[in-house]
Design a protein around this motif. Structure first.
Motif, PDB file in Angstrom:
ATOM      1  N   LEU A  63       0.826  -1.207   0.000  1.00  0.00           N
ATOM      2  CA  LEU A  63       0.000   0.000   0.000  1.00  0.00           C
ATOM      3  C   LEU A  63       0.863   1.261   0.000  1.00  0.00           C
ATOM      4  O   LEU A  63       1.765   1.424   0.827  1.00  0.00           O
ATOM      5  N   GLN A  64       0.578   2.161  -0.960  1.00  0.00           N
ATOM      6  CA  GLN A  64       1.283   3.438  -1.070  1.00  0.00           C
ATOM      7  C   GLN A  64       0.384   4.620  -0.720  1.00  0.00           C
ATOM      8  O   GLN A  64       0.880   5.653  -0.261  1.00  0.00           O
ATOM      9  N   GLU A  65      -0.908   4.460  -0.940  1.00  0.00           N
ATOM     10  CA  GLU A  65      -1.845   5.552  -0.663  1.00  0.00           C
ATOM     11  C   GLU A  65      -3.082   4.989   0.024  1.00  0.00           C
ATOM     12  O   GLU A  65      -3.682   4.030  -0.458  1.00  0.00           O
ATOM     13  N   LEU A  66      -3.453   5.617   1.147  1.00  0.00           N
ATOM     14  CA  LEU A  66      -4.575   5.143   1.952  1.00  0.00           C
ATOM     15  C   LEU A  66      -5.410   6.344   2.379  1.00  0.00           C
ATOM     16  O   LEU A  66      -4.896   7.284   2.980  1.00  0.00           O
ATOM     17  N   ASN A  67      -6.702   6.311   2.059  1.00  0.00           N
ATOM     18  CA  ASN A  67      -7.581   7.445   2.354  1.00  0.00           C
ATOM     19  C   ASN A  67      -8.788   6.971   3.153  1.00  0.00           C
ATOM     20  O   ASN A  67      -9.645   6.251   2.652  1.00  0.00           O
ATOM     21  N   PHE A  68      -8.842   7.411   4.442  1.00  0.00           N
ATOM     22  CA  PHE A  68      -9.962   7.118   5.332  1.00  0.00           C
ATOM     23  C   PHE A  68     -10.693   8.403   5.738  1.00  0.00           C
ATOM     24  O   PHE A  68     -11.413   8.414   6.727  1.00  0.00           O
ATOM     25  N   SER A  69     -10.523   9.468   5.015  1.00  0.00           N
ATOM     26  CA  SER A  69     -11.127  10.738   5.426  1.00  0.00           C
ATOM     27  C   SER A  69     -12.654  10.646   5.427  1.00  0.00           C
ATOM     28  O   SER A  69     -13.255   9.833   4.726  1.00  0.00           O
ATOM     29  N   GLY A  70     -13.286  11.490   6.262  1.00  0.00           N
ATOM     30  CA  GLY A  70     -14.733  11.557   6.274  1.00  0.00           C
ATOM     31  C   GLY A  70     -15.423  10.336   6.828  1.00  0.00           C
ATOM     32  O   GLY A  70     -16.522   9.984   6.388  1.00  0.00           O
ATOM     33  N   ASN A  71     -14.813   9.669   7.815  1.00  0.00           N
ATOM     34  CA  ASN A  71     -15.450   8.552   8.509  1.00  0.00           C
ATOM     35  C   ASN A  71     -15.636   8.924   9.979  1.00  0.00           C
ATOM     36  O   ASN A  71     -15.690  10.113  10.310  1.00  0.00           O
ATOM     37  N   ASN A  72     -15.724   7.943  10.849  1.00  0.00           N
ATOM     38  CA  ASN A  72     -15.917   8.210  12.282  1.00  0.00           C
ATOM     39  C   ASN A  72     -14.824   7.546  13.123  1.00  0.00           C
ATOM     40  O   ASN A  72     -15.087   7.042  14.217  1.00  0.00           O
ATOM     41  N   ILE A  73     -13.624   7.570  12.627  1.00  0.00           N
ATOM     42  CA  ILE A  73     -12.516   6.852  13.261  1.00  0.00           C
ATOM     43  C   ILE A  73     -11.970   7.649  14.447  1.00  0.00           C
ATOM     44  O   ILE A  73     -11.676   8.838  14.315  1.00  0.00           O
ATOM     45  N   GLU A  74     -11.833   6.956  15.605  1.00  0.00           N
ATOM     46  CA  GLU A  74     -11.375   7.606  16.827  1.00  0.00           C
ATOM     47  C   GLU A  74      -9.918   7.292  17.153  1.00  0.00           C
ATOM     48  O   GLU A  74      -9.263   8.070  17.853  1.00  0.00           O
ATOM     49  N   LYS A  75      -9.404   6.170  16.641  1.00  0.00           N
ATOM     50  CA  LYS A  75      -8.004   5.834  16.901  1.00  0.00           C
ATOM     51  C   LYS A  75      -7.457   4.965  15.775  1.00  0.00           C
ATOM     52  O   LYS A  75      -8.206   4.327  15.032  1.00  0.00           O
ATOM     53  N   LEU A  76      -6.128   4.953  15.686  1.00  0.00           N
ATOM     54  CA  LEU A  76      -5.457   4.141  14.678  1.00  0.00           C
ATOM     55  C   LEU A  76      -4.899   2.880  15.333  1.00  0.00           C
ATOM     56  O   LEU A  76      -4.399   2.924  16.454  1.00  0.00           O
ATOM     57  N   PRO A  77      -4.933   1.764  14.620  1.00  0.00           N
ATOM     58  CA  PRO A  77      -4.289   0.561  15.146  1.00  0.00           C
ATOM     59  C   PRO A  77      -2.764   0.697  15.032  1.00  0.00           C
ATOM     60  O   PRO A  77      -2.260   1.281  14.072  1.00  0.00           O
ATOM     61  N   LEU A  78      -2.054   0.158  15.995  1.00  0.00           N
ATOM     62  CA  LEU A  78      -0.590   0.205  15.927  1.00  0.00           C
ATOM     63  C   LEU A  78      -0.084  -0.457  14.647  1.00  0.00           C
ATOM     64  O   LEU A  78       0.964  -0.070  14.103  1.00  0.00           O
ATOM     65  N   GLU A  79      -0.817  -1.436  14.168  1.00  0.00           N
ATOM     66  CA  GLU A  79      -0.376  -2.211  13.003  1.00  0.00           C
ATOM     67  C   GLU A  79      -0.284  -1.361  11.734  1.00  0.00           C
ATOM     68  O   GLU A  79       0.365  -1.775  10.769  1.00  0.00           O
ATOM     69  N   ILE A  80      -0.915  -0.199  11.725  1.00  0.00           N
ATOM     70  CA  ILE A  80      -0.846   0.646  10.529  1.00  0.00           C
ATOM     71  C   ILE A  80       0.584   1.097  10.272  1.00  0.00           C
ATOM     72  O   ILE A  80       0.967   1.427   9.152  1.00  0.00           O
ATOM     73  N   THR A  81       1.391   1.092  11.328  1.00  0.00           N
ATOM     74  CA  THR A  81       2.790   1.508  11.194  1.00  0.00           C
ATOM     75  C   THR A  81       3.638   0.454  10.490  1.00  0.00           C
ATOM     76  O   THR A  81       4.818   0.695  10.210  1.00  0.00           O
ATOM     77  N   MET A  82       3.066  -0.701  10.199  1.00  0.00           N
ATOM     78  CA  MET A  82       3.777  -1.751   9.463  1.00  0.00           C
ATOM     79  C   MET A  82       3.705  -1.537   7.955  1.00  0.00           C
ATOM     80  O   MET A  82       4.346  -2.254   7.193  1.00  0.00           O
ATOM     81  N   LEU A  83       2.935  -0.538   7.518  1.00  0.00           N
ATOM     82  CA  LEU A  83       2.793  -0.250   6.084  1.00  0.00           C
ATOM     83  C   LEU A  83       3.955   0.621   5.622  1.00  0.00           C
ATOM     84  O   LEU A  83       3.822   1.826   5.400  1.00  0.00           O
ATOM     85  N   GLN A  84       5.104   0.013   5.478  1.00  0.00           N
ATOM     86  CA  GLN A  84       6.332   0.757   5.250  1.00  0.00           C
ATOM     87  C   GLN A  84       6.463   1.363   3.861  1.00  0.00           C
ATOM     88  O   GLN A  84       7.348   2.176   3.615  1.00  0.00           O
ATOM     89  N   ASN A  85       5.587   1.001   2.948  1.00  0.00           N
ATOM     90  CA  ASN A  85       5.606   1.606   1.610  1.00  0.00           C
ATOM     91  C   ASN A  85       4.626   2.775   1.489  1.00  0.00           C
ATOM     92  O   ASN A  85       4.522   3.384   0.427  1.00  0.00           O
TER      93      ASN A  85
END
Length: 342
Positions: free
Chosen positions: A251-273
Motif C-alpha cells: 500500500l502506497q496511498e490510503l484514504n480514510f477521510s470523512g469517517n468516524n474513526i477515533e483511533k489508529l491501530p498500531l499495526e498501521i505503522t507496518m505499512l512501510q511503503n
C-alpha cells in the motif's frame, strides 16, 4: 484516383452541408471508384459516412475497415449510433457525455474493442451481450443510472480496469472474482454496504475506490488483496480500522477521510511503503508514537479531528508534510516543526 473523385472528396471535407449533400449525389456516379478506394459498398456505408462527417469523426482517408479509434465525446447523441456497427475493427470507442439510455445488444458485434467509454450517459442497465467483448481491457460506465452489475461483465477475463463511479449499485455479484486480470476497480458513489468474499481473489488488483458508499464497517476481505497499492474508502461511516490492514504491504496511498474513526491501530505503522495517508474529518484524539516509523510517508492529512497534541516522533519525518488545520492543537508547540502545515 480520378480528378473528379478527388473533387468529390474535397466537397465532403469542406464541412459545408450543401457541399456534402452534392457530394453524396455525385458519388452515385462513382460507386465503383468509391468501392475500390474504400473497400466497401457505397449503399451499405453511406449512412455511416454521413454520420462520421456530421460528427467530425473521420479523416476522409482511412478505409472503414482500418478505423480503430472513434471519439464521439459530447455529441448530444440520444441513441447508440447503429451505423458504427459496420466498423468491425474498432479498438477504442468513446461515447462519453451523451444522453444514451440504452446500450443495444448489437454491441457484441464490436468484439475487437479494448477500451469502451460510456461515462456520463443515462444508461439504466447493461445488456448481457457485453460478455462477447472478449478483448475488452478498460470499461468506463461511471455516472449513469445503473442499479445492478450484470454477471456477464465478469466474463470479460481480459478486463484490467472497471469504472463504475456515480451509479446506484447496491450489490456486487460474487462472479467478480473471475476478473483475474483486474488492476483497478472504482465503485465510488454507489450504495454498497458490503463486498462479496470472492473479491479477495483479485490478486492483481492495485487500485480500489469505495468512497461515498454506505459502509458501516471496514470490509475485511480487502485485507486479502496483497497487490493493493491504492485504497480509497473515504466518506463512509466506518468507526474502526482493523489491525489486519497491516497485511497490505504494498500500500502506497490510503484514504480514510470523512469517517468516524477515533483511533489508529498500531499495526498501521507496518505499512512501510505508505507515501500518502489521509485521515482528515474523523474523530481522532491521539496518534500512536509508532506512526513516526513510516519513513516513506510524504503526505499526512489530519485536518478537522480532535487532536490536542502530536507525537514528537512525527517531527523526524522531515520529508513528510503534515496538515493539521482544524484541530485543537496548541500551535506554539509546533513552531519549530518544519514539516507542519497549519
Amino acid at each position: 484516383m480520378s480528378l473528379e473523385f478527388e473533387n468529390i472528396l474535397n466537397l465532403l471535407k469542406s464541412g459545408d452541408s450543401e457541399n456534402i449533400r452534392l457530394a453524396f449525389l455525385l458519388l452515385k456516379n462513382h460507386e465503383t471508384e468509391f468501392e475500390v478506394h474504400f473497400k466497401v459498398k457505397l449503399e451499405e456505408y453511406e449512412a455511416l459516412m454521413a454520420f462520421l462527417i456530421e460528427n467530425e469523426a473521420w479523416d476522409f482517408e482511412t478505409p472503414f475497415n482500418k478505423i480503430q479509434r472513434l471519439n464521439l465525446l459530447s455529441k448530444g447523441l440520444q441513441e447508440y449510433p447503429k451505423s458504427i456497427f459496420l466498423l468491425k475493427n474498432l479498438h477504442y470507442l468513446n461515447l462519453a457525455d451523451n444522453q444514451l439510455k440504452i446500450l443495444p445488444f448489437q454491441i457484441k458485434e464490436q468484439n475487437h474493442l479494448r477500451i469502451l467509454d460510456l461515462v456520463y450517459n443515462e444508461l439504466q442497465a447493461i445488456p448481457s451481450e457485453i460478455k462477447e467483448l472478449k478483448n475488452l481491457e478498460i470499461l468506463y460506465l461511471g455516472h449513469n443510472l445503473i442499479q445492478y452489475l450484470p454477471t456477464e461483465i465478469c466474463e470479460l477475463i481480459k478486463l484490467q480496469e472497471l469504472y463504475l463511479t456515480g451509479n446506484q449499485i447496491s450489490i456486487i455479484p460474487p462472479e467478480i472474482g473471475r476478473l483475474q486480470n483486474l488492476k483497478n476497480l472504482t465503485l465510488r458513489e454507489n450504495r454498497l454496504q458490503n463486498l462479496p468474499e470472492e473479491i479477495g481473489s483479485l490478486q492483481k488488483l492495485q487500485g480500489l475506490d469505495l468512497s461515498e458508499n454506505q459502509f458501516d464497517e471496514f470490509p475485511m476481505v480487502i485485507c486479502e488483496l496483497k497487490s493493493l497499492k491504492r485504497l480509497f474508502i473515504q466518506d463512509n461511516s466506518i468507526h474502526l480500522i482493523p489491525a489486519e490492514i497491516s497485511q497490505l504491504q504494498h500500500l502506497q496511498e490510503l484514504n480514510f477521510s470523512g469517517n468516524n474513526i477515533e483511533k489508529l491501530p498500531l499495526e498501521i505503522t507496518m505499512l512501510q511503503n505508505l507515501e500518502k495517508l489521509t485521515l482528515q474529518d474523523n474523530q481522532l484524539q491521539y496518534l500512536p508514537a509508532e506512526i513516526g516509523q513510516l519513513q516513506n510517508l510524504r503526505k499526512l492529512y489530519l485536518e478537522n479531528n480532535q487532536l490536542k497534541t502530536l507525537p514528537k516522533e512525527l517531527k523526524s519525518l522531515d520529508k513528510c508534510k503534515i496538515y493539521v488545520y482544524g484541530n485543537p492543537i496548541l500551535t506554539e508547540e509546533l513552531q519549530d516543526w518544519e514539516n507542519i502545515v497549519l
